[in-house]
Write an enzyme that holds these catalytic residues in place. Structure first.
Site, mmCIF file in Angstrom:
data_model
loop_
_atom_site.group_PDB
_atom_site.id
_atom_site.type_symbol
_atom_site.label_atom_id
_atom_site.label_comp_id
_atom_site.label_asym_id
_atom_site.label_seq_id
_atom_site.Cartn_x
_atom_site.Cartn_y
_atom_site.Cartn_z
ATOM 1 N N ARG A 239 0.848 -1.194 0.000
ATOM 2 C CA ARG A 239 0.000 0.000 0.000
ATOM 3 C C ARG A 239 0.878 1.237 0.000
ATOM 4 O O ARG A 239 1.955 1.227 0.621
ATOM 5 C CB ARG A 239 -0.861 0.077 1.275
ATOM 6 C CG ARG A 239 -2.151 -0.702 1.226
ATOM 7 C CD ARG A 239 -3.208 -0.053 0.337
ATOM 8 N NE ARG A 239 -4.417 -0.838 0.318
ATOM 9 C CZ ARG A 239 -4.646 -1.885 -0.477
ATOM 10 N NH1 ARG A 239 -3.756 -2.279 -1.350
ATOM 11 N NH2 ARG A 239 -5.793 -2.542 -0.410
ATOM 12 N N GLU A 268 -2.118 7.861 -4.181
ATOM 13 C CA GLU A 268 -2.383 7.408 -5.552
ATOM 14 C C GLU A 268 -3.867 7.602 -5.900
ATOM 15 O O GLU A 268 -4.718 7.562 -4.995
ATOM 16 C CB GLU A 268 -1.987 5.918 -5.697
ATOM 17 C CG GLU A 268 -2.821 4.969 -4.852
ATOM 18 C CD GLU A 268 -2.391 3.518 -5.023
ATOM 19 O OE1 GLU A 268 -1.194 3.202 -4.856
ATOM 20 O OE2 GLU A 268 -3.297 2.700 -5.317
ATOM 21 N N HIS A 286 -0.731 0.123 -9.587
ATOM 22 C CA HIS A 286 -1.462 -0.738 -8.653
ATOM 23 C C HIS A 286 -2.144 -1.915 -9.391
ATOM 24 O O HIS A 286 -3.372 -2.046 -9.386
ATOM 25 C CB HIS A 286 -2.501 0.086 -7.869
ATOM 26 C CG HIS A 286 -2.928 -0.558 -6.578
ATOM 27 N ND1 HIS A 286 -3.270 0.153 -5.463
ATOM 28 C CD2 HIS A 286 -3.074 -1.865 -6.236
ATOM 29 C CE1 HIS A 286 -3.605 -0.675 -4.492
ATOM 30 N NE2 HIS A 286 -3.494 -1.910 -4.941
HETATM 31 C C1 8YV Z 1 -6.762 -4.583 -5.784
HETATM 32 C C2 8YV Z 1 -5.291 -4.692 -3.688
HETATM 33 O O1 8YV Z 1 -6.593 -4.749 -7.129
HETATM 34 O O2 8YV Z 1 -6.383 -6.604 -2.881
HETATM 35 C C3 8YV Z 1 -5.843 -5.542 -2.607
HETATM 36 O O3 8YV Z 1 -5.752 -5.132 -1.431
HETATM 37 O O4 8YV Z 1 -4.664 -3.738 -3.425
HETATM 38 C C4 8YV Z 1 -5.498 -5.060 -5.129
HETATM 39 O O5 8YV Z 1 -5.484 -6.430 -5.266
HETATM 40 C C5 8YV Z 1 -7.197 -3.198 -5.600
HETATM 41 O O6 8YV Z 1 -7.210 -2.853 -4.286
HETATM 42 C C6 8YV Z 1 -8.576 -2.970 -6.230
HETATM 43 O O7 8YV Z 1 -9.545 -3.814 -5.698
#
Ligand code: 8YV
Length: 327
Positions: A239, A268, A286
């Site tokens: 993150r 972001e 991401h």
């Molecule tokens: C997602 C992510 O693509 O699962 C998570 O926590 O960061 C990613 O896999 C994104 O958050 C959108 O759903």
């Protein structure tokens, strides 16, 4: 009468159709993210929300929507949801663990390899027409095989990353809230539990896979970066906010570490533009979980949770089992 839900982002049409078999569905038809105020409005009259980490789900939303029963996030991370407030408000919160472990681990490797071996930087150079001759020191960088891999955050994705290092004859060290059981360490290429500072001093490639929280905010800031080897790489697939981006930019500028691979950023998608001036970074938007089958599995997993929750069952991935459910 069908329960009412709001789907906060565009998702796979087949998943939307599946949800429509169970619910009266309103979905975000706009190509933009709803902020806290808009989401609070959209939640009016809804029994459930289908969200992603871009949508802030906070105490004010719960207070304004006492009818709400479930918030189901399409992600393993759920730092966008105030889970304590959800519990206090009697709202079930869920995430999508497991289904993305292997795809996300694949991506961590792709990003770490691209960063260490300077793949995007050299491709940009080639595309710009600079390739006139071979040179002994063109785009040289650290090795990956045989190196020490340091993983911060040894949950299911961290362990999947560690397992992949067997084929690269790597030495794995990790730091985590707690030490893994010996059998899990053995499966994770005999990963050795160390303190954060020791990991940063020893690792040739540091990979961040820990969840974001107030406690993990700026886990990697100037002092931590200063401990790393000047030849080391840093990869963040976790993150934004886990790394102090301004401190990282300064460290990359001054050669404090060799390079960074970043899939996530503070603030972001409005990330710090100074990153774009650096050649020793690989930047991706991401996408660590973005294989088609995995994104579909995540969407279906969030849908499974919503369908179970609003049918009065315990959803498979309930984050707040202490919640006192609403009727
Ligand atoms: C997602 C992510 O693509 O699962 C998570 O926590 O960061 C990613 O896999 C994104 O958050 C959108 O759903």
């Amino acid at each position: 009468m069908k329960a009412k839900i709001f789907v906060a982002r565009a998702i796979f049409p087949e998943v939307l159709e599946r949800l429509a078999q169970h619910f009266d569905v309103e979905s975000n038809q706009e190509d933009r993210i709803y902020g806290a105020d808009e989401l609070r409005q959209k939640a009016q009259g809804k029994d459930g929300l289908f969200t992603t980490p871009s949508e802030p789900v906070n105490a004010a939303l719960f207070a304004a929507n006492p009818q709400l029963k479930a918030v189901c996030n399409m992600a393993v991370g759920y730092n966008n949801i105030d889970v304590a407030a959800a519990t206090a408000a009697g709202v079930m919160a869920t995430n999508t663990p497991e289904v993305l472990n292997e795809t996300t681990a694949d991506f961590a490797w792709a990003l770490m390899m691209a960063t260490a071996r300077r793949i995007t930087e050299s491709e940009h150079w080639l595309r710009a027409g600079h390739w006139k001759k071979w040179s002994y020191d063109s785009f040289t960088g650290p090795d990956v095989h045989g190196a020490t891999l340091g993983i911060i955050g040894m949950g299911r994705i961290g362990q999947a990353i560690a397992r992949r290092s067997m084929g690269f004859d790597m030495n794995v060290i990790y730091h985590n809230r707690s030490q893994l059981k010996p059998e899990l360490e053995a499966r994770a290429n005999n990963a050795k539990y160390v303190g954060k500072e020791e990991l940063l001093r020893q690792a040739d490639h540091v990979v961040l896979v820990l969840p974001y929280s107030k406690e993990s905010h700026h886990t990697i800031a100037a002092a931590e970066l200063a401990l790393m080897k000047p030849t080391a790489t840093l990869t963040n697939i976790a993150r934004g906010g886990i790394v102090d981006d301004a401190a990282l930019i300064q460290t990359l500028r001054t050669g404090g570490i060799a390079a960074a691979g970043l899939d996530v950023f503070e603030n972001e998608p409005a990330f710090n533009p100074e990153f774009l001036k650096l050649s020793n970074v690989v930047l991706t938007p991401h996408i660590a979980s973005a294989s088609t089958p995995t994104r579909l599995a995540m969407a279906n997993c969030a849908a499974d949770n919503l369908i179970a929750a609003l049918a009065g069952q315990t959803p498979p991935n309930l984050l707040n089992p202490d919640v006192a459910r609403k009727g």
